[in-house]
Write an enzyme that holds these catalytic residues in place. Sequence first.
Site, short mmCIF file in Angstrom:
data_model
loop_
_atom_site.label_atom_id
_atom_site.label_comp_id
_atom_site.label_asym_id
_atom_site.label_seq_id
_atom_site.Cartn_x
_atom_site.Cartn_y
_atom_site.Cartn_z
N CYS A 22 -2.21 3.98 -8.89
CA CYS A 22 -3.67 4.05 -8.80
C CYS A 22 -4.39 3.55 -10.06
O CYS A 22 -5.05 2.52 -10.02
CB CYS A 22 -4.09 5.49 -8.51
SG CYS A 22 -3.58 6.05 -6.89
N1 NAD Z 1 0.51 7.36 -4.70
C1 NAD Z 1 -0.61 7.93 -5.04
O1 NAD Z 1 -0.66 8.81 -5.87
C2 NAD Z 1 -1.92 7.53 -4.37
C3 NAD Z 1 -3.02 8.36 -4.51
C4 NAD Z 1 -4.21 8.02 -3.91
C5 NAD Z 1 -4.31 6.84 -3.18
N2 NAD Z 1 -3.23 6.02 -3.08
C6 NAD Z 1 -3.39 4.81 -2.29
O2 NAD Z 1 -2.79 5.00 -1.01
C7 NAD Z 1 -2.21 3.79 -0.53
C8 NAD Z 1 -0.75 4.01 -0.20
O3 NAD Z 1 -0.07 4.33 -1.40
P1 NAD Z 1 1.31 5.10 -1.41
O4 NAD Z 1 1.50 5.56 -2.81
O5 NAD Z 1 1.38 6.10 -0.32
O6 NAD Z 1 2.30 3.88 -1.08
P2 NAD Z 1 3.88 3.99 -0.73
O7 NAD Z 1 4.46 2.71 -1.19
O8 NAD Z 1 4.43 5.28 -1.24
O9 NAD Z 1 3.93 4.06 0.84
C9 NAD Z 1 3.50 3.04 1.67
C10 NAD Z 1 4.35 3.03 2.93
O10 NAD Z 1 3.78 2.07 3.80
C11 NAD Z 1 4.84 1.39 4.45
N3 NAD Z 1 4.31 0.12 4.94
C12 NAD Z 1 4.03 -1.01 4.27
N4 NAD Z 1 3.51 -1.94 5.09
C13 NAD Z 1 3.44 -1.38 6.32
C14 NAD Z 1 2.98 -1.83 7.58
N5 NAD Z 1 2.45 -3.04 7.73
N6 NAD Z 1 3.10 -1.00 8.62
C15 NAD Z 1 3.63 0.24 8.48
N7 NAD Z 1 4.06 0.72 7.31
C16 NAD Z 1 3.96 -0.07 6.23
C17 NAD Z 1 5.90 1.27 3.40
O11 NAD Z 1 7.18 1.04 3.97
C18 NAD Z 1 5.80 2.62 2.70
O12 NAD Z 1 6.66 3.58 3.27
C19 NAD Z 1 -2.46 2.75 -1.62
O13 NAD Z 1 -3.63 2.04 -1.32
C20 NAD Z 1 -2.68 3.59 -2.85
O14 NAD Z 1 -3.49 2.95 -3.81
C21 NAD Z 1 -2.02 6.35 -3.64
#
Ligand code: NAD
Length: 467
Positions: A278
């Site tokens: 983030c």
């Molecule tokens: N990690 C954090 O602390 C956090 C906090 C707030 C917001 N976010 C935001 O949330 C979003 C997701 O982040 P995250 O940390 O959960 O990511 P992550 O990488 O942990 O998880 C994403 C998942 O999406 C899957 N994926 C990718 N493309 C896909 C598709 N086309 N169809 C289905 N599944 C798909 C991946 O295989 C993975 O399992 C980002 O935009 C991030 O900025 C993250």
Amino acid sequence: MAIDQSMKQHLLQRINDRTAVVGVIGLGYVGLPLAVEFAKAGFHVIGYDVSERVTALLMRGESHIQDVSKAEVAALVKSGHLEATTDESRLHDADAISIAVPTPLSKTRDPDMSYVIAATDAATRQAHPGMLVVLESTTYPGTTREVMLPAFTEKGLTVGEDIFLAFSPERVDPGNPKYHTKNTPKVVGGITPNCTEVATALYASCIDTIVPVASTEAAELVKLLENTFRSVNIGLVNEMAIVCDKLGVDVWDVIDAAATKPFGFMKFTPGPGIGGHCIPLDPHYLAWKMRTLNYKTRFIDLASEINSEMPAFVVEKVAHALNDERKAVNGSRVLVIGVAYKKDIDDMRESPALDVMRLLEERGATVAYHDPHVPSFREDGHVFTGVALSDEELGRADAVVIVTDHSSVDYQRIVDGASVVVDARNVTARLRPSRARIVALSTAPAPGGAAAPAPSTAPRREAVTAR
Ligand SMILES: NC(=O)c1ccc[n+]([C@@H]2O[C@H](COP(=O)([O-])OP(=O)(O)OC[C@H]3O[C@@H](n4cnc5c(N)ncnc54)[C@H](O)[C@@H]3O)[C@@H](O)[C@H]2O)c1
């Protein structure tokens, strides 16, 4: 109009009586905890992910996310409330879909929207009248309206009437023992008031507090303001560490004293840089969007510049500390403590430890690491495997550098067993007197002179100015 109203009422009714099926696209740090909350609220949840490994693991009742317990997943899979699949067509059964896919930056630090576009395409292919689609991925203002809305209208669906589209930023703070998905207020902004109403109803079913805002753009900006606020304040306090170092003042002393002011000050602490999915990335989404409007976001750029220089600052500290021992970085063995981007989690994404290790290796050091949360990791095609925190490892290290302050690490053992410790997190400040010479991010000189050894009753802490 009567039909439109019945679409909305029908969906609200299904949300209210928990007969609605909820789809979650992307089962990572954000999507899995969200899917679990929906399932615990009584919905049937279809978790869709492109990773076979992730869906198979979840269907075996295991969890790959530290904040979600294996027992919780196992119980929800067993009761039939949660299913995980790589079969996109299962989403057709969903009444509502939340999208939580990655939003990384490209090599040129521009938004990489490929995951959001792929997930939008999947949602559009499976969309049907009466469905709610909510984007949760952090992104630039305008994404929901400019990237997602046309995909649904091209399918002949009218947003706000027979399909509902909203943005709701995920604010999860991995590893936070107090705040998690359920008790962190959720901001929701729809394309139309109907969209906001339906999305609010869905999230209110499993999250304690919902904060509706006027538009999808406002909701998108809320998240970017929050993370830019953190990036700028961390940048400020990191610069203050450099200032204090040059002035021979202990930055932690200054911050702790400033934090006694009961109003108008919020405590941030300096460190080796910022990491995670983030704070290092999200502000650049806003900076990029504003560049397209011919505006330069100066705070974002400056904070990013200072924060990204911190690993080099820490490495300079190591180099000076070794120099004081008549050693060069080249040929020295350096043990890095903590490689996750922050304490008590296992997430390595954008971790400043990676830069610290790379910079040390580039200068010829042999680098080992210890991290109770990260037994091994892969970077640039290399697999790095951690070492145990043994007396032998501490004894053979020419310098130890504390990058991440995990709670479960025995820091007393480190300062008792090592000869030189560079502490980028101030975890050694309150330890018993030790054998190690401790170098803080910035330290006041001992009374009576610059960089003199402190009295033997306290761990020796010295100012080593990184130039
Ligand atoms: N990690 C954090 O602390 C956090 C906090 C707030 C917001 N976010 C935001 O949330 C979003 C997701 O982040 P995250 O940390 O959960 O990511 P992550 O990488 O942990 O998880 C994403 C998942 O999406 C899957 N994926 C990718 N493309 C896909 C598709 N086309 N169809 C289905 N599944 C798909 C991946 O295989 C993975 O399992 C980002 O935009 C991030 O900025 C993250």
